[in-house]
Design a protein around this motif. Structure first.
Motif, mmCIF file in Angstrom:
data_model
loop_
_atom_site.group_PDB
_atom_site.id
_atom_site.type_symbol
_atom_site.label_atom_id
_atom_site.label_comp_id
_atom_site.label_asym_id
_atom_site.label_seq_id
_atom_site.Cartn_x
_atom_site.Cartn_y
_atom_site.Cartn_z
ATOM 1 N N ARG A 162 0.844 -1.199 0.000
ATOM 2 C CA ARG A 162 0.000 0.000 0.000
ATOM 3 C C ARG A 162 0.874 1.241 0.000
ATOM 4 N NH1 ARG A 162 -5.144 -1.209 3.738
ATOM 5 N NH2 ARG A 162 -6.067 0.368 2.443
ATOM 6 N N LEU A 163 0.443 2.251 -0.773
ATOM 7 C CA LEU A 163 1.248 3.455 -0.920
ATOM 8 C C LEU A 163 1.036 4.386 0.243
ATOM 9 C CD1 LEU A 163 0.539 4.156 -4.661
ATOM 10 C CD2 LEU A 163 2.610 3.225 -3.683
ATOM 11 N N GLN A 164 2.131 4.919 0.743
ATOM 12 C CA GLN A 164 2.014 6.022 1.690
ATOM 13 C C GLN A 164 3.230 6.914 1.505
ATOM 14 O OE1 GLN A 164 3.143 4.622 5.458
ATOM 15 N NE2 GLN A 164 3.132 2.497 4.881
ATOM 16 N N SER A 165 3.247 7.574 0.383
ATOM 17 C CA SER A 165 4.457 8.360 0.098
ATOM 18 C C SER A 165 4.324 9.773 0.635
ATOM 19 C CB SER A 165 4.727 8.392 -1.403
ATOM 20 O OG SER A 165 3.565 8.175 -2.126
ATOM 21 N N GLU A 166 5.459 10.324 0.848
ATOM 22 C CA GLU A 166 5.530 11.703 1.323
ATOM 23 C C GLU A 166 6.522 12.413 0.415
ATOM 24 O OE1 GLU A 166 7.074 11.833 5.202
ATOM 25 O OE2 GLU A 166 6.918 14.002 5.412
ATOM 26 N N THR A 167 6.084 13.489 -0.176
ATOM 27 C CA THR A 167 6.977 14.205 -1.095
ATOM 28 C C THR A 167 7.211 15.598 -0.559
ATOM 29 O OG1 THR A 167 5.507 13.234 -2.724
ATOM 30 C CG2 THR A 167 7.373 14.471 -3.553
ATOM 31 N N SER A 168 8.424 16.028 -0.677
ATOM 32 C CA SER A 168 8.680 17.401 -0.233
ATOM 33 C C SER A 168 8.623 18.306 -1.449
ATOM 34 C CB SER A 168 10.044 17.489 0.450
ATOM 35 O OG SER A 168 11.044 17.108 -0.448
ATOM 36 N N VAL A 169 7.971 19.394 -1.260
ATOM 37 C CA VAL A 169 7.818 20.346 -2.368
ATOM 38 C C VAL A 169 8.508 21.661 -2.034
ATOM 39 C CG1 VAL A 169 5.698 19.382 -3.232
ATOM 40 C CG2 VAL A 169 5.634 21.018 -1.389
#
Lengths: 148, 525
Positions: B518-525
């Motif tokens: 299952r996806l649980q990504s965190e991206t910094s912008v």
């Protein structure tokens, strides 16, 4: 922030304007996002309703542009520059936030404490609140999203 | 107790046109002669003993009985001259059984079936032999075809004999209250069949002295064929039809609620009753009348309420008014007997556990005192002569230290009626002989076993009464309730049909089992 599918979503939002910071050849905002319709909503520590697949702010780098603009961790991003963020994939959200041609992003974010503030202020103010009054007093906007 | 009420025999054998009925008949006659008449009990005797006072006497004795009773080794006798103790009861029943005559009704069915099948077996042979005897000289000679028919006839008769022996020559298991419909039907069928063959034979062959012998032989062969088919019919009706499950029977014992569910096929009520009783003896734990009621100490407190005295002069409506008032008062009063019941239960459990622990330890220790003598040890130790004992003596030797613990435990769990000292010694001897551990020895006493474990194997039958609102030869159907009654308890049987199953199919390709994280990504912008 729970919603009834098929009905318009109503939330108390705050408008936040972030100026992007140039770092090297990239423009950054200084926070991280999590969530999206392709992600697992049960893992989201900030959402009240664990089926909420919206975009949430998961981390703020201290001193960055987002911190300066009063973005808090746990905020749910409802709109970015007019683009809806309640029903997007994680990647789409990232793209909307990291457009290199824009150096300002105007977010509509919502958090639990905003609703409480609104209800408290309604209680204090005896006269009935109109839309215009509210807007001036609190810089809040009643946000309605008809996407769902 | 189960093994002390009256007995009778049951015969559940199917008897119809089988050739070896004569063997069974002979064997039955032998059996009845060899055993004495006391082994067949009479069905109709009821014992008019006061069952209720006996139970009460037992239970109150149990509550205030001294725990060190076993030490003094006194003998249980009747409590007063007005009641009968358990031993007297046993003696009474045994006397009654021994004096009853042999039951003839039990053997009428098998005897009739035996005669009929003997008759049916002999008929083809008679058909063949009679022309040879009576008008041999006028018979046409019949060579090879007849001999072929003889061979086939002989083998078919042999097959009939063997299959009858295998299927129908079994000791009877039950007598049913009404006629067993299928069995009667088959017997009538065989009788009519053979009679009609004889009729035809008598009219067409014996009268005109038919010379065509080959036809007669073929006729006899067709009779044997038809007998084989009737046996097939009997097999299907009596043995096969009820094998496919169609109903679910719920059997509940009326005294303590022990219940079981069984799946049966299409049977009549009486056959289903016999089926249930077969399973009752090995599935249900033994009926123990001593464990039935709540101790009197709990229930009696309810009775001591306050009395209502009516000061009315008019005494006609006194009783009803008073009782109603008492009931209302009792209902309003706060009832604490559940509390006492709970504590009494807990106390009882604790006591049982304590006694059980003592028993287990005592038995374990007792078993360490003996060991099996190996073959070589006997020869190679002349300096230390040990007394060599057979199992009985060994059992008696180690019984003494565990006797007290065993007796106390049995009394606490109210099983003392089921196990006499003799039976415990016999069981101990049995366990020693078969190298059993103490735990295996105790298995018999720690939990109440099925009723079969406590039956005495003496060939006497058990009397059960089938109580039913429908005629007992009718088939089982939904919602039917019947009960099987014995002297002091009964089994209530409820019939429900098994549900119809609609089985669907779903094919799953083995290659279609795929998984992702299952996806649980965190991206910094």
């Amino acid at each position: 922030m729970s919603f009834v599918p098929g009905q318009p979503v109503t939330a108390v939002v705050q408008r936040i304007e972030i100026q992007k910071l140039r770092q090297g050849d990239k423009l950054i905002l200084g926070f991280s996002i999590g969530g999206g319709i392709d992600q697992d909503p049960g893992q989201n520590p900030f959402s009240e309703d664990k089926t909420d697949k919206g975009i949430y702010v998961t981390r703020i780098s201290p001193g960055g542009p987002a911190d300066v603009a009063n973005l808090r961790m746990g905020d749910k991003i409802m709109q970015v520059n007019g683009w809806d963020m309640t029903m997007v994939t994680h990647d789409q959200a990232r793209k909307k936030l990291t457009k290199q041609k824009e150096d300002v992003v105007r977010l509509l974010i919502t958090r639990k404490s905003l609703e409480e503030t609104v209800s408290q202020s309604k209680g204090k103010n005896p006269k009935p609140c109109t839309y215009a009054n509210e807007k001036q007093n609190l810089n809040d906007v009643m946000y309605t999203n008809n996407v769902r | 107790m189960d093994n002390e009420s009256q007995y009778s025999g049951y015969s559940y054998k199917s008897s119809h046109s089988r050739s070896s009925r004569k063997h069974r008949d002979r064997r039955d006659r032998h059996r009845s002669k060899s055993r004495d008449s006391s082994s067949r009990g009479d069905k109709s005797v009821t014992i008019q003993t006061p069952a209720e006072p006996l139970l009460d006497a037992e239970s109150t004795r149990g509550d205030d009985r001294d725990d060190n009773w076993g030490e003094t080794t006194t003998v249980v006798t009747g409590t007063s001259e007005h009641s009968i103790s358990n031993e007297d009861l046993t003696r009474l029943t045994k006397d009654l059984e021994e004096s009853t005559p042999l039951e003839c009704k039990r053997f009428v069915g098998p005897a009739l079936g035996g005669c009929l099948s003997f008759f049916a077996l002999v008929t083809p042979l008679a058909f063949l032999i009679l022309p040879q005897v009576l008008w041999r000289d006028t018979l046409e000679p019949c060579g090879t075809p007849c001999e072929g028919l003889y061979v086939s006839l002989a083998f078919k008769l042999l097959v009939l004999l063997i299959s009858s022996w295998a299927l129908f020559l079994r000791p009877p298991r039950a007598t049913l209250p009404r006629f067993f419909v299928f069995r009667c039907l088959l017997m009538v069928l065989v009788f009519l069949f053979v009679a009609s063959y004889w009729l035809f034979y008598g009219v067409r062959v014996l009268e005109p002295r038919e010379p065509d012998y080959r036809g007669i032989v073929e006729y006899a062969a067709s009779l044997v064929d038809a007998l084989l088919f009737i046996q097939y019919l009997a097999l299907v009706l009596l043995e096969v039809r009820h094998l496919q499950p169609a109903f679910c029977l719920k059997v509940v014992r009326s005294t303590d609620g022990a219940s079981k569910f069984y799946n049966v096929g299409h049977l009549s009520i009486q056959r289903a009753a016999v089926w249930v009783l077969d399973r009752y003896y090995s599935d249900f734990s033994v009926y123990n009348p001593a464990t039935l009621n709540l101790p009197k100490s709990i229930l009696s407190k309810k009775m001591t309420g306050f009395k209502v005295y009516s000061l009315d002069e008019n005494t006609t409506n006194n009783s009803t008014g008073q009782s109603r008032a008492m009931i209302a008062a009792a209902a309003r009063r706060r009832d604490n007997s559940h509390n006492e019941y709970y504590y009494e239960e807990a106390e009882m459990e604790r006591r049982v556990r304590k006694r059980k622990a003592r028993l287990v330890v005592a038995v374990e220790e007792a078993f360490t005192h003996i060991k099996r003598l190996q073959e070589d040890e006997a020869a190679s130790s002349p300096k230390h002569p040990r007394e060599v004992m057979d199992p009985r003596e060994a059992a008696q030797a180690i019984f003494a230290p565990m006797a007290r613990a065993m007796q106390k435990y049995l009394r606490t769990t109210r099983q003392q009626g089921f196990h006499s000292m003799e039976s415990i010694l016999t069981h101990l001897q049995f366990c020693i002989t078969h190298n059993m551990t103490p735990k295996a020895f105790l298995e018999r006493y720690l939990a109440p076993g099925p009723t079969m474990q406590y039956q005495q194997q003496n060939g006497r039958g058990r009397q059960w009464t089938l109580v039913s609102e429908e005629p007992v030869t009718s088939a089982l159907r939904q919602g039917l309730v019947f009960s099987l009654r014995r002297v002091d308890f009964s089994l209530v049987v409820t019939v429900t049909p098994l549900p119809f199953l609609r089985l669907g199919e779903e094919f799953i390709d083995p290659k279609s089992h795929k998984f992702v994280m299952r996806l649980q990504s965190e991206t910094s912008v």
